[in-house]
Design a protein around this motif. Structure first.
Motif, PDB file in Angstrom:
ATOM      1  N   TRP A  86      10.463   1.670   1.678  1.00  0.00           N
ATOM      2  CA  TRP A  86       9.594   2.838   1.749  1.00  0.00           C
ATOM      3  C   TRP A  86       8.223   2.472   1.211  1.00  0.00           C
ATOM      4  CZ3 TRP A  86      11.692   7.234   3.872  1.00  0.00           C
ATOM      5  CH2 TRP A  86      13.090   7.232   4.015  1.00  0.00           C
ATOM      6  N   LYS A  87       7.196   3.062   1.809  1.00  0.00           N
ATOM      7  CA  LYS A  87       5.829   2.867   1.316  1.00  0.00           C
ATOM      8  C   LYS A  87       5.138   4.216   1.264  1.00  0.00           C
ATOM      9  CE  LYS A  87       1.612   0.154   2.058  1.00  0.00           C
ATOM     10  NZ  LYS A  87       1.652  -0.571   0.793  1.00  0.00           N
ATOM     11  N   LEU A  88       4.460   4.450   0.153  1.00  0.00           N
ATOM     12  CA  LEU A  88       3.647   5.650  -0.022  1.00  0.00           C
ATOM     13  C   LEU A  88       2.204   5.208  -0.191  1.00  0.00           C
ATOM     14  CD1 LEU A  88       3.386   8.758  -0.551  1.00  0.00           C
ATOM     15  CD2 LEU A  88       3.654   8.201  -2.986  1.00  0.00           C
ATOM     16  N   GLU A  89       1.333   5.646   0.716  1.00  0.00           N
ATOM     17  CA  GLU A  89      -0.086   5.324   0.654  1.00  0.00           C
ATOM     18  C   GLU A  89      -0.867   6.593   0.348  1.00  0.00           C
ATOM     19  OE1 GLU A  89      -1.464   1.756   3.417  1.00  0.00           O
ATOM     20  OE2 GLU A  89      -0.638   3.420   4.567  1.00  0.00           O
ATOM     21  N   ARG A  90      -1.623   6.569  -0.728  1.00  0.00           N
ATOM     22  CA  ARG A  90      -2.366   7.755  -1.141  1.00  0.00           C
ATOM     23  C   ARG A  90      -3.878   7.568  -1.100  1.00  0.00           C
ATOM     24  NH1 ARG A  90      -5.045  11.420  -1.553  1.00  0.00           N
ATOM     25  NH2 ARG A  90      -4.852  13.282  -2.842  1.00  0.00           N
ATOM     26  N   LEU A  91      -4.376   6.389  -1.472  1.00  0.00           N
ATOM     27  CA  LEU A  91      -5.827   6.173  -1.480  1.00  0.00           C
ATOM     28  C   LEU A  91      -6.408   6.347  -0.084  1.00  0.00           C
ATOM     29  CD1 LEU A  91      -6.175   3.043  -3.810  1.00  0.00           C
ATOM     30  CD2 LEU A  91      -6.704   5.422  -4.365  1.00  0.00           C
ATOM     31  N   ARG A 150      17.280  -8.137  11.172  1.00  0.00           N
ATOM     32  CA  ARG A 150      17.910  -8.102   9.849  1.00  0.00           C
ATOM     33  C   ARG A 150      18.469  -6.725   9.502  1.00  0.00           C
ATOM     34  NH1 ARG A 150      14.469  -8.337   6.114  1.00  0.00           N
ATOM     35  NH2 ARG A 150      12.490  -8.478   7.207  1.00  0.00           N
ATOM     36  N   GLY A 151      18.257  -5.753  10.366  1.00  0.00           N
ATOM     37  CA  GLY A 151      18.688  -4.399  10.044  1.00  0.00           C
ATOM     38  C   GLY A 151      17.858  -3.771   8.951  1.00  0.00           C
ATOM     39  N   SER A 152      16.620  -4.228   8.816  1.00  0.00           N
ATOM     40  CA  SER A 152      15.720  -3.722   7.780  1.00  0.00           C
ATOM     41  C   SER A 152      14.808  -2.662   8.400  1.00  0.00           C
ATOM     42  CB  SER A 152      14.875  -4.872   7.218  1.00  0.00           C
ATOM     43  OG  SER A 152      13.928  -4.411   6.288  1.00  0.00           O
ATOM     44  N   VAL A 153      14.824  -1.473   7.824  1.00  0.00           N
ATOM     45  CA  VAL A 153      14.042  -0.357   8.362  1.00  0.00           C
ATOM     46  C   VAL A 153      12.948  -0.003   7.349  1.00  0.00           C
ATOM     47  CG1 VAL A 153      14.092   2.002   9.215  1.00  0.00           C
ATOM     48  CG2 VAL A 153      16.074   0.505   9.573  1.00  0.00           C
ATOM     49  N   PHE A 154      11.703  -0.025   7.817  1.00  0.00           N
ATOM     50  CA  PHE A 154      10.554   0.242   6.953  1.00  0.00           C
ATOM     51  C   PHE A 154       9.972   1.605   7.292  1.00  0.00           C
ATOM     52  CE2 PHE A 154       6.044  -0.073   5.787  1.00  0.00           C
ATOM     53  CZ  PHE A 154       6.156  -0.521   4.483  1.00  0.00           C
ATOM     54  N   HIS A 155       9.844   2.459   6.278  1.00  0.00           N
ATOM     55  CA  HIS A 155       9.279   3.793   6.444  1.00  0.00           C
ATOM     56  C   HIS A 155       7.964   3.868   5.670  1.00  0.00           C
ATOM     57  CE1 HIS A 155      13.681   4.166   6.652  1.00  0.00           C
ATOM     58  NE2 HIS A 155      13.496   5.168   7.476  1.00  0.00           N
ATOM     59  N   ARG A 156       6.965   4.480   6.281  1.00  0.00           N
ATOM     60  CA  ARG A 156       5.668   4.621   5.627  1.00  0.00           C
ATOM     61  C   ARG A 156       5.242   6.091   5.643  1.00  0.00           C
ATOM     62  NH1 ARG A 156       1.062   0.834   5.480  1.00  0.00           N
ATOM     63  NH2 ARG A 156       2.343  -0.500   6.802  1.00  0.00           N
ATOM     64  N   VAL A 157       4.821   6.575   4.479  1.00  0.00           N
ATOM     65  CA  VAL A 157       4.209   7.898   4.374  1.00  0.00           C
ATOM     66  C   VAL A 157       2.732   7.693   4.085  1.00  0.00           C
ATOM     67  CG1 VAL A 157       4.157  10.097   3.150  1.00  0.00           C
ATOM     68  CG2 VAL A 157       6.346   8.890   3.449  1.00  0.00           C
ATOM     69  N   ARG A 158       1.892   8.143   5.025  1.00  0.00           N
ATOM     70  CA  ARG A 158       0.449   8.006   4.849  1.00  0.00           C
ATOM     71  C   ARG A 158      -0.124   9.376   4.502  1.00  0.00           C
ATOM     72  NH1 ARG A 158      -3.927   7.004   2.701  1.00  0.00           N
ATOM     73  NH2 ARG A 158      -4.831   5.028   3.317  1.00  0.00           N
ATOM     74  N   VAL A 159      -0.528   9.557   3.247  1.00  0.00           N
ATOM     75  CA  VAL A 159      -1.161  10.800   2.823  1.00  0.00           C
ATOM     76  C   VAL A 159      -2.608  10.783   3.309  1.00  0.00           C
ATOM     77  CG1 VAL A 159      -1.828  12.213   0.850  1.00  0.00           C
ATOM     78  CG2 VAL A 159       0.338  10.948   0.801  1.00  0.00           C
ATOM     79  N   VAL A 160      -3.036  11.887   3.926  1.00  0.00           N
ATOM     80  CA  VAL A 160      -4.394  11.939   4.461  1.00  0.00           C
ATOM     81  C   VAL A 160      -5.152  13.143   3.920  1.00  0.00           C
ATOM     82  CG1 VAL A 160      -3.794  10.723   6.600  1.00  0.00           C
ATOM     83  CG2 VAL A 160      -3.721  13.217   6.535  1.00  0.00           C
ATOM     84  N   GLU A 161      -6.427  12.921   3.687  1.00  0.00           N
ATOM     85  CA  GLU A 161      -7.355  13.999   3.385  1.00  0.00           C
ATOM     86  C   GLU A 161      -8.242  14.169   4.614  1.00  0.00           C
ATOM     87  OE1 GLU A 161      -9.485  13.031  -0.174  1.00  0.00           O
ATOM     88  OE2 GLU A 161      -7.664  12.691  -1.335  1.00  0.00           O
ATOM     89  N   GLU A 162      -8.512  15.399   4.963  1.00  0.00           N
ATOM     90  CA  GLU A 162      -9.401  15.663   6.098  1.00  0.00           C
ATOM     91  C   GLU A 162     -10.687  16.301   5.594  1.00  0.00           C
ATOM     92  OE1 GLU A 162      -7.406  17.769   9.247  1.00  0.00           O
ATOM     93  OE2 GLU A 162      -5.702  16.404   9.226  1.00  0.00           O
TER      94      GLU A 162
END
Length: 197
Positions: A29-34, A77-89
């Motif tokens: 999992w990845k959380l991107e906030r900047l 490899r059966g590796s699943v990558f999830h990304r949450v991209r927080v956005v400001e408008e």
């Protein structure tokens, strides 16, 4: 989060790559906030910095084969990558560019969703959420950046009482977020080229 181990940039990248390559039938999992990062070594990012939008998009297209290879390896490899991209408008030039890049990654299997900043406001009473990557529910990296958005290593955590709650938080944020494809078509595609950034 004060109990982790501080890693310099090269140590972080080496450790991350090794742990990522070892994942079998797991998920990350990845959380991107900047809203602004400085990325070195990316011709597309350099073109954005110069205000050359067409060249920036062309360079992203030129990277399709590499992204296809990354996703094929993860799938094998059966590796699943999830990304949450927080956005400001309104979107910053960087985020507008990044969403174009992520759309290509998503086309090859990366699971990317977009979450408005207002959706995480309740969790940010003490400041913005950290930039996080969680590998297979076992290790969490708090990725660090300078005030200018330059990568500055990471802090590594392996304690379950730290990793598990953050994994649950990012999972719930992902579940609440909008699929990148629909967000892109609705918000990003109609935008004019951004200024240099």
């Amino acid at each position: 989060m004060e109990r982790g181990e501080r890693l310099d940039g090269e140590t972080y990248r080496r450790d991350f790559r090794a742990r990522d390559a070892a994942i079998r039938d797991g998920e990350s999992w990845k959380l991107e906030r900047l809203q602004h990062f400085e990325e070195a070594g990316s011709p597309s990012r350099e073109a954005l910095r110069r205000g050359e939008w067409v060249a920036a998009l062309r360079a992203l297209e030129d990277g399709r084969d590499a992204l296809r290879g990354i996703q094929a390896d993860e799938e094998a490899r059966g590796s699943v990558f999830h990304r949450v991209r927080v956005v400001e408008e309104p979107l910053t030039p960087y985020v507008q560019w990044e969403l174009h890049s992520l759309r290509i990654s998503a086309a090859y299997g990366e699971r990317v969703r977009v979450l408005p900043a207002g959706a995480v406001a309740a969790a940010e009473t003490g400041g913005p959420l950290p930039e996080l990557t969680i590998q297979d529910g076992k290790v969490l990296f708090q990725v660090l950046y300078t005030d200018a958005g330059v990568p500055d290593g990471a802090i590594r955590f392996a304690e379950p009482d730290i990793v598990a709650p953050w994994t649950a938080y990012v999972r719930s944020a992902y579940a609440a977020a909008e699929d990148l494809a629909s967000y892109f078509d609705r918000v990003v595609a109609p935008l004019p080229p951004p200024p240099a950034a």
